[in-house]
Enzyme design. Sequence first.
Site, PDB file in Angstrom:
ATOM      1  N   TRP A 126       0.825  -1.207   0.000  1.00 29.66           N
ATOM      2  CA  TRP A 126       0.000   0.000   0.000  1.00 29.66           C
ATOM      3  C   TRP A 126       0.860   1.258   0.000  1.00 29.66           C
ATOM      4  CZ3 TRP A 126      -4.267  -1.271  -1.958  1.00 29.66           C
ATOM      5  CH2 TRP A 126      -4.904  -2.468  -1.623  1.00 29.66           C
ATOM      6  N   ASP A 145      -1.948   6.563   6.178  1.00 29.61           N
ATOM      7  CA  ASP A 145      -2.966   5.653   5.666  1.00 29.61           C
ATOM      8  C   ASP A 145      -3.264   4.677   6.807  1.00 29.61           C
ATOM      9  OD1 ASP A 145      -4.474   3.658   4.514  1.00 29.61           O
ATOM     10  OD2 ASP A 145      -3.042   3.178   2.908  1.00 29.61           O
ATOM     11  N   LYS A 167     -12.401  -2.002   6.560  1.00 27.81           N
ATOM     12  CA  LYS A 167     -11.742  -2.872   7.544  1.00 27.81           C
ATOM     13  C   LYS A 167     -12.345  -2.667   8.938  1.00 27.81           C
ATOM     14  CE  LYS A 167      -8.621  -3.315   4.102  1.00 27.81           C
ATOM     15  NZ  LYS A 167      -7.906  -2.451   3.181  1.00 27.81           N
TER      16      LYS A 167
HETATM   17  C1  LIG Z   1      -7.286  -2.004   2.054  1.00 31.05           C
HETATM   18  C2  LIG Z   1      -6.231  -0.991   2.060  1.00 31.05           C
HETATM   19  C3  LIG Z   1      -6.137  -0.004   1.067  1.00 31.05           C
HETATM   20  C4  LIG Z   1      -7.024   0.015  -0.159  1.00 31.05           C
HETATM   21  O1  LIG Z   1      -8.292   0.450   0.115  1.00 31.05           O
HETATM   22  P1  LIG Z   1      -9.349   0.653  -1.077  1.00 31.05           P
HETATM   23  O2  LIG Z   1     -10.526   1.185  -0.336  1.00 31.05           O
HETATM   24  O3  LIG Z   1      -9.563  -0.689  -1.684  1.00 31.05           O
HETATM   25  O4  LIG Z   1      -8.779   1.600  -2.032  1.00 31.05           O
HETATM   26  C5  LIG Z   1      -5.154   0.954   1.195  1.00 31.05           C
HETATM   27  N1  LIG Z   1      -4.300   0.956   2.230  1.00 31.05           N
HETATM   28  C6  LIG Z   1      -4.362   0.020   3.200  1.00 31.05           C
HETATM   29  C7  LIG Z   1      -3.405   0.067   4.336  1.00 31.05           C
HETATM   30  C8  LIG Z   1      -5.321  -0.983   3.143  1.00 31.05           C
HETATM   31  O5  LIG Z   1      -5.384  -1.918   4.099  1.00 31.05           O
END
Ligand SMILES: *Cc1c(COP(=O)(O)O)cnc(C)c1O
Length: 356
Positions: free
Chosen positions: A99, A168, A192
């Site tokens: 990511w 993030d 999540k």
């Molecule tokens: C799941 C995830 C993403 C991607 O999220 P989307 O909503 O599918 O764009 C980005 N960063 C992290 C750390 C993630 O766990």
Amino acid sequence: MKVFNFNAGPAMLPAAVMERAQKEFCDFNGTGCGILEHSHRGSAFQAVLDSCNLNIRDVFGVSADYDIVYIQGGASMQFAMIPMNLMKGAADFVDTGTWSSKAMKEAKAFGEVRVAASSKETKYDHIPDFAEWKLTDDASYVHITSNNTIYGTQYRSFPKTKAPLIADMSSDIMSRRVNVSDFGMIYAGAQKNLGPSGLALVIIRKDLVARTPENIPTMLKYTTYTENNSLYNTPPTFGIYMIKLVTDWMKEVGGLETIEKWNNEKAAVLYKAIDDSNGYFRTPVKKDSRSFMNVVFRLPTEELEAKFLKMVTENGMIGLKGHRSVGGLRASIYNAMPLEGVEKLVDLMETFRKNN
Ligand SMILES: *Cc1c(COP(=O)(O)O)cnc(C)c1O
């Protein structure tokens, strides 16, 4: 059949939240129609949006210095929106996995991407020591990934940086107490710990919002969201409603203090089972960087991993296959996973080890 859902995302939601959403689905609050059917400009939805914002401020400790907005396109859209709005020349990035790398790839279109630290050489098995980070003086911001969903690593604390720290937090937002004021911006795809996929929660300090340039598309400007309370166009109303229910639940159970305690307990039980297995189960992740959200582990052979996966699936445990890019097993134990699910998994691990 009752299953324990260890999916990495979209992931399980608290049972109480799913039941409440079902109960309110066709008739929200005695209005005679569901929240999905309400106008985003009406009072029913406005009340949901307002209380969602208040819940987040309350549970996560977000001060009036920050705006809270909901933006479509998930966390991945933020990988581009952040540099498009906030990068003036260059930014520092810490590369701790898939990511982080994706965020860096998007930023390259808008300026110079400087890698301040990386754990790539050791297959992303740890969070680089803050003392080794090479931060630059003229960076627009420092971008990090607080929890690495695929590699199973997580920051245990956060550095103080001169440039605004942007995190993030898709896979560990509101899983523990953090000092929001240490960050310029926190963002998370909702699927999540918060609710449905497709939208990102963005918590952004007002001085960063002010950097938004004029000459970019309206829907990609932070100001479009902050100046219109996420209501410039039709927002993902059902997603926001679900985040409202999840944050109601967080308050009911005692807030982040309780949730953090639960998450510590669950992670401790699972890592203990791994550590006490005489190397039968092992995690590639360094001890001080272990994720309390995504527990990544391996068995002695891939054949045994496949057999283990089959056995746990037959016992009502789903979503335990590791990410396709790394293999092995991964137990995602987000806020909604009860301790009971982790204990049952650990029992099955013990049984499997004895028999295989
Ligand atoms: C799941 C995830 C993403 C991607 O999220 P989307 O909503 O599918 O764009 C980005 N960063 C992290 C750390 C993630 O766990």
